[in-house]
Motif scaffolding. Structure first.
Motif, PDB file in Angstrom:
ATOM      1  N   GLY A 616       0.819  -1.206   0.000  1.00  0.00           N
ATOM      2  CA  GLY A 616       0.000   0.000   0.000  1.00  0.00           C
ATOM      3  C   GLY A 616       0.849   1.251   0.000  1.00  0.00           C
ATOM      4  O   GLY A 616       0.545   2.236  -0.677  1.00  0.00           O
ATOM      5  N   ASP A 617       1.960   1.217   0.780  1.00  0.00           N
ATOM      6  CA  ASP A 617       2.884   2.343   0.786  1.00  0.00           C
ATOM      7  C   ASP A 617       3.552   2.518  -0.574  1.00  0.00           C
ATOM      8  O   ASP A 617       3.792   3.645  -1.033  1.00  0.00           O
ATOM      9  N   VAL A 618       3.861   1.397  -1.185  1.00  0.00           N
ATOM     10  CA  VAL A 618       4.472   1.445  -2.516  1.00  0.00           C
ATOM     11  C   VAL A 618       3.514   2.125  -3.489  1.00  0.00           C
ATOM     12  O   VAL A 618       3.910   3.010  -4.273  1.00  0.00           O
ATOM     13  N   TYR A 619       2.274   1.728  -3.444  1.00  0.00           N
ATOM     14  CA  TYR A 619       1.251   2.293  -4.329  1.00  0.00           C
ATOM     15  C   TYR A 619       1.140   3.800  -4.145  1.00  0.00           C
ATOM     16  O   TYR A 619       1.155   4.569  -5.108  1.00  0.00           O
ATOM     17  N   GLU A 620       1.029   4.238  -2.879  1.00  0.00           N
ATOM     18  CA  GLU A 620       0.870   5.664  -2.614  1.00  0.00           C
ATOM     19  C   GLU A 620       2.132   6.443  -2.971  1.00  0.00           C
ATOM     20  O   GLU A 620       2.057   7.574  -3.456  1.00  0.00           O
ATOM     21  N   HIS A 621       3.292   5.830  -2.763  1.00  0.00           N
ATOM     22  CA  HIS A 621       4.551   6.501  -3.111  1.00  0.00           C
ATOM     23  C   HIS A 621       4.627   6.748  -4.621  1.00  0.00           C
ATOM     24  O   HIS A 621       5.045   7.820  -5.060  1.00  0.00           O
ATOM     25  N   ILE A 622       4.201   5.767  -5.376  1.00  0.00           N
ATOM     26  CA  ILE A 622       4.218   5.925  -6.837  1.00  0.00           C
ATOM     27  C   ILE A 622       3.232   7.002  -7.266  1.00  0.00           C
ATOM     28  O   ILE A 622       3.529   7.835  -8.123  1.00  0.00           O
ATOM     29  N   LEU A 623       2.055   7.016  -6.652  1.00  0.00           N
ATOM     30  CA  LEU A 623       1.072   8.041  -6.989  1.00  0.00           C
ATOM     31  C   LEU A 623       1.623   9.437  -6.739  1.00  0.00           C
ATOM     32  O   LEU A 623       1.435  10.351  -7.533  1.00  0.00           O
ATOM     33  N   ARG A 624       2.349   9.591  -5.599  1.00  0.00           N
ATOM     34  CA  ARG A 624       2.825  10.920  -5.220  1.00  0.00           C
ATOM     35  C   ARG A 624       3.995  11.389  -6.082  1.00  0.00           C
ATOM     36  O   ARG A 624       4.195  12.583  -6.251  1.00  0.00           O
ATOM     37  N   THR A 625       4.773  10.423  -6.587  1.00  0.00           N
ATOM     38  CA  THR A 625       5.970  10.815  -7.351  1.00  0.00           C
ATOM     39  C   THR A 625       5.738  10.759  -8.854  1.00  0.00           C
ATOM     40  O   THR A 625       6.078  11.703  -9.570  1.00  0.00           O
TER      41      THR A 625
END
Length: 1087
Positions: A616-625
């Protein structure tokens, strides 16, 4: 009468006339010599050679040069000694040139002054610089060494593979009593070799008595006068160059020479020939003329006011009459000749002048006859039983009383020897109509078909400028068409069916911009096969992510793929952790690389998140970057986690840094990747600590794969790296994958070593560096992503050894020609310790991850175990069977060190004690490095065999190729197969039972070790990176052997490729190491 004598007559008659002109076609004015200047320079060279060369019964001298203003003087100067000259192409493969020079037993080679460094690098092991430097004539004399080293062993065993019986079957002697003897004093004029496209190259020694009648008769037929300008279109290694040179220089005419590069540029060449120099005589292959394009041919080459008086076409099937008609502009008066011959009866055998009425009438047959024999030449046509054919089809035989050349080891031959040409003709009345080569005849639908026949019919179509036909894998008839303007596929196919019998209609056809051709100006059939193979493998869809809504679904697919979860498994929860789900650092790097490829951009910090946080953190990190600027809402919990992570105590980080600096031997998290899928992973959980570089060990597959991955480690500026296409390879193919140069680094001399990639997996100190050395003594540490050189140092001698990294990651180990093993600090390149052996160290070191010991071989016949931390040699072993050229290979289970020697011995050694466990004698030198999996060890040998042994020394199987094997085997875990290259131009894939799965023919010998890799970004299937010595890079489907992509570097390649995710690294003999990005081809994405 000899070549030099007929030249000398012309030189005396026309001393002040222009003999030769060299034009570089740039801003500089052309350089010209008169006949007097040519003979003066030639006499000077002759005097020097007579003074400084030792004469035997016959003297043969190699001439290593490019065509230039001095070329005629050099050739005449050698001939006047008297000696035979033999042109050696500086751009040819060194292995081919070395084979040629050794087989001819040249004692002397004259090297163009500007090419001395290149000759020394490639052939310095064979020849030494003579004290005589002929600067006044622009040449340097090299003399044969008394003793030879490594590369000569390679050549010797290439020679062993040849079959002299084949040579003896190629001529049909007649019952004459009088013999021709190659040892007759001063009888040989020049020595060439055939291309070797149908086997090993044949050496051809051409007597003066064979070639002089050819020159004199063609000179008369073409009515050459002192006013003519003859263009030297052929390369020196192609015997028509002898005709071009001497029909000009024996007539008082002028010879025009331009650089090879200009010959590759049709528009520039046409301007030089027909505008600037007004060439009047042109001898060429039809392919060279076709490259001008129909518009240029009509407006310049064969225009009404062209300077071209004679156009003689040979070396390939002659164009049809209707093609010739389309070439000639109305009012053109050029005389066109069909000339035919073979190198084995040098040079031309027959000629036919196209009657002028052919061009004004449509009543003539489209096939042009071969014509009448040239002076002294006998032409016969025979059927398969050897009977003379007076009407009908048969094979052409060529010869004559003294029109005889000596092939390979032939010493004496009967006068009147006739050679089988492999060319088939139809005898019709008094004429011979060319049907094609024996090896171009195929059987389709139960009927025999000649490929040239199809080409001639297709070329007659009004929409076709030129074409070529191949038999692809002996199964499909493929037509390549260069169209005139727009060509409608359906209409064209219908027309082919009207003019061709059903068994001759091609199975498929491709439209291309231009036909590829060889250095001799002929159609490059190998390249056409490559183009079609690429076309077959180009049916892929664009895999890149375009909408953020797809992201979660695609992430789940990648997660399942990399963690070996079934596709139909339930969806992944956002709390899932990568490492706890069965992942490791290698899989994380692969996941990271493929996410970036999917997004088409870099994602800074992704690797750290992946290794320490949830999906989930990976997903959100990709969305933000990756989707910066979009309205993205993140989880408060995850945001808090990130905040705590980012605000980690500075004191803690400083303390960790101090601990790392104070304990050099403490291992850090790293992944090292080397040639042949050999990887080393340090800093994994305890279960992984026994891993070695061997990728194929199924016992450790939870942490190792044949895919090798690189990390971007927070390199946010990657997008700013300028990516250029492989500008050295302009060829157009239908490819699935494309290569572009990410960066290249200059190491100042040949780069034969293979890259070492070291990727730090540390959270605090992420980095990715490439380490590689060269012949210039330099070794560099280069940033994998940006290509920036971190450090560069110069060792005491040449570096061919490929580096390895220490267990702790703080040292780089490499061997050197001065006999030293260098231990360098990976941070700055400073020398930490050196260990001295007693001879050159070309072997590449390997590390034992359990003990930290470094193993390396030397040309002093020993293998060493070094403790670089205690700075001592733990043990050394005398192999008692030759130098250790290849690299030792370590197996963890069982704990064996495998060592191969140039004496043909494979040793299994106890890596702790240094004692021999078992050994096997292969009988011939082993340059290949061993490679193993959990069941067996494989190694290649110059006897052409790949040997497979059990870990207990039992021979399991042997697979035979058709050439020496210097490539090291690459054993793949993902396919459970072994891949290797051979000097027979092929890449082989065998299963672990020794059965051939597929083979792929490259365009040159294969010295490098293949590399297997996988990438989910390209569909998850396994690929094979292959490099041939001519600089071509091939990306093959590892399961099928079909081409997925290709490229070409601008120099020869003996380095092995290393693949990191979607990046390919390899050294080149043009002094550079290259890093290339692999991506889906634009042609494919828009298809």
């Amino acid at each position: 009468m000899t070549l030099q004598e007929i030249f000398q007559i012309a030189a005396r008659l026309h001393p002040e006339r222009r003999a030769v002109c060299f034009d570089e076609c740039n801003s500089e004015a052309p350089v010209t010599y008169t006949y007097k200047a040519v003979i003066t320079l030639a006499d000077e060279l002759t005097a020097l050679l007579r003074k400084h060369c030792e004469f035997g019964e016959s003297l043969e001298i190699g001439l290593y040069c490019y065509p230039g203003i001095n070329l005629p003087s050099w050739i005449i100067g050698i001939l006047q000694v008297p000696a035979a000259y033999s042109p050696i192409d500086p751009d040819a493969l060194p292995s081919l040139s070395a084979y040629f020079m050794k087989k001819c037993n040249f004692q002397y080679v004259l090297v163009e002054k500007d090419k001395m460094d290149k000759f020394t690098v490639t052939h310095g092991h064979l020849f030494t610089l003579n004290s005589l430097e002929m600067h006044s004539v622009g040449l340097i004399l090299f003399q044969r060494k008394n003793s030879d080293v490594d590369i000569n062993l390679m050549i010797e065993y290439v020679k062993d593979k040849q079959s002299p019986e084949v040579t003896n079957q190629q001529h049909v002697p007649k019952p004459f009593q009088e013999l021709l003897d190659v040892r007759e004093k001063h009888s040989i004029a020049y020595i060439l070799h055939t291309s070797g496209t149908t086997g090993l190259p044949k050496i051809v020694r051409v007597p003066h008595k064979c070639i002089v009648p050819n020159i004199l008769h063609l000179r008369d037929i073409f009515q050459i006068t002192p006013d003519d300008i003859v263009f030297m279109a052929s390369p020196l290694t192609f015997d028509p160059s002898v005709v071009e040179l001497f029909i000009a220089l024996t007539s008082g005419a002028s010879l025009l020479i331009v650089p090879h590069l200009i010959k590759m540029l049709p528009q520039k060449l046409s301007k030089a020939l027909f505008h600037q120099h007004r060439v009047s005589v042109l001898q060429a292959t039809p392919t060279l003329i076709r490259r001008f394009g129909i518009q240029c041919i009509q407006s310049k080459v064969l225009s009404a006011d062209t300077s071209l008086r004679i156009l003689a076409l040979g070396g390939e099937a002659f164009p049809g009459v209707n093609v010739l008609r389309s070439w000639k502009e109305k009012g053109n008066k050029t005389h066109i000749f069909n000339i035919y011959g073979i190198t084995e009866v040098s040079c031309w055998a027959t000629y036919y002048k196209i009657p002028e009425e052919v061009f004004s009438s449509h009543q003539f047959d489209s096939l042009v006859p071969l014509g009448a024999p040239l002076s002294g030449t006998v032409v016969e046509v025979k059927d398969t039983n050897g009977f003379t054919v007076l009407e009908g089809d048969g094979q052409v035989y060529l010869g004559g009383k003294e029109r005889v050349c000596f092939l390979d080891e032939e010493i004496t031959l009967p006068m009147g020897t006739m050679r089988a040409t492999g060319d088939y003709v139809r005898v019709q009345g008094s004429e011979m109509l060319f049907l094609g080569r024996k090896d171009n005849q195929i059987k389709r639908h139960g009927k025999r078909l000649n490929i040239e026949y199809v080409e001639q019919i297709v070329e007659g179509c009004c929409q076709v400028e030129t074409c070529a036909v191949i038999s692809y894998q002996q199964e499909k008839l493929i037509l390549f068409v260069v169209p005139k303007g727009h060509l409608k596929r359906r209409h064209f196919l219908k027309k082919l069916q009207q003019f061709l019998p059903s068994h001759a209609v091609p199975d498929d056809f491709l439209l291309i911009d231009s036909l590829p051709f060889t250095a001799h100006g002929k159609i490059d059939v190998s390249e056409l096969n490559t183009i079609y193979s690429n076309y077959l493998s180009s049916r892929r869809n664009d895999a890149k992510l375009s909408e953020k809504e797809e992201l979660w679904q695609r992430l789940q697919c990648l997660w399942k793929s990399h963690l070996n979860l079934p596709d139909d498994s339930s969806s992944i929860t956002k709390e899932a952790l990568f490492l706890q789900s069965g992942g490791d650092s290698l899989k994380a790097l692969q996941f990271h690389e493929e996410v970036e490829f999917m997004l088409g951009k870099t994602v800074p910090g992704l690797l750290e998140i992946l290794l320490s946080r949830s999906v989930g953190d990976v997903y959100e990190h990709i969305l933000r970057t990756a989707f910066l600027g979009d309205d993205v809402k993140g989880s408060c919990t995850n945001a808090l986690k990130r905040k705590n992570y980012e605000n980690e105590s500075e004191d803690t980080r400083a303390k960790q840094k101090q601990e790392r600096l104070s304990a050099e031997v403490d291992p850090v998290g790293l992944i090292a990747v080397r040639r042949g899928n050999r990887s080393l992973s340090i800093g994994e959980p305890l279960k992984n600590q026994s891993e070695t570089e061997q990728v194929g060990d199924n016992a450790t597959q939870t942490t190792q794969h044949d895919v090798t991955i690189a990390s971007n480690e927070n390199i946010a500026e990657v997008d700013s790296v300028r990516k250029t296409s492989l500008q050295e390879n302009p060829r157009k193919t239908f490819e699935n994958l494309a290569l572009s140069i990410r960066w290249k680094s200059d190491l100042q001399k040949c780069v034969d070593a293979s890259p070492l990639v070291v990727i730090s997996t540390s959270d605090n100190y992420p980095s990715s560096f490439v380490y590689i050395g060269s012949h210039s003594h330099i070794i560099q540490a280069i940033d994998l992503h940006s290509g920036e050189v971190k450090w560069e140092i110069s060792l005491a001698d040449r570096i061919e050894s490929s580096a390895c990294v220490s267990k702790c990651g703080n040292f780089i180990i490499v061997g050197c020609y001065n006999g030293l093993v260098y231990v360098l600090r990976s941070s700055n390149g400073q020398v930490h310790w050196t260990f001295s052996t007693e001879d050159a160290v070309k072997s590449s070191p390997t590390v034992d991850p359990s003990t930290g010991l470094i193993f390396i071989g030397s040309h002093d016949h020993h293998v060493y175990a070094l403790d670089i931390y205690k700075e001592e040699c733990v043990w050394k072993l005398n192999t008692e069977a030759g130098a250790v050229f290849s690299s030792p290979h370590l197996s963890v289970l069982p704990h064996h060190l495998y060592v191969a020697t140039l004496g043909g011995l494979l040793l299994a050694v106890n890596p702790i004690m240094g004692n021999i466990i078992w050994k096997h004698v292969c009988g011939k030198p082993i340059f290949s490095s061993p490679h193993c999996n959990k069941d067996s060890v494989c190694v290649g040998c110059v006897d052409g065999n790949l040997y497979c042994f059990s870990h207990f020394g039992e021979k399991v199987w042997v697979f035979s190729s058709n050439g020496p094997i210097f490539s090291s085997p690459c054993i793949s875990n993902c396919t459970n197969e072994v891949f290797f290259g051979s000097h027979d131009y092929y890449i082989y894939c065998c299963n672990m039972e020794g059965n051939l799965m597929w083979k792929f023919k490259t365009t040159s010998t294969v010295y490098a070790t293949p590399f297997v890799f996988q990438s989910q970004a390209f569909g998850g299937k396994p690929f094979l990176a292959v490099v041939s010595t001519d600089g071509r890079i091939w990306i093959l489907n590892a399961k099928t052997g079909l081409i997925e992509g290709s490229g070409k570097l601008p120099g020869e390649v003996f380095s092995s490729p290393v693949v990191c995710g979607t990046r390919i690294l390899v050294g080149c003999r043009n002094n550079y190491v290259y890093c290339m990005d692999l991506c889906i081809s634009e042609n494919n994405t828009t298809a």
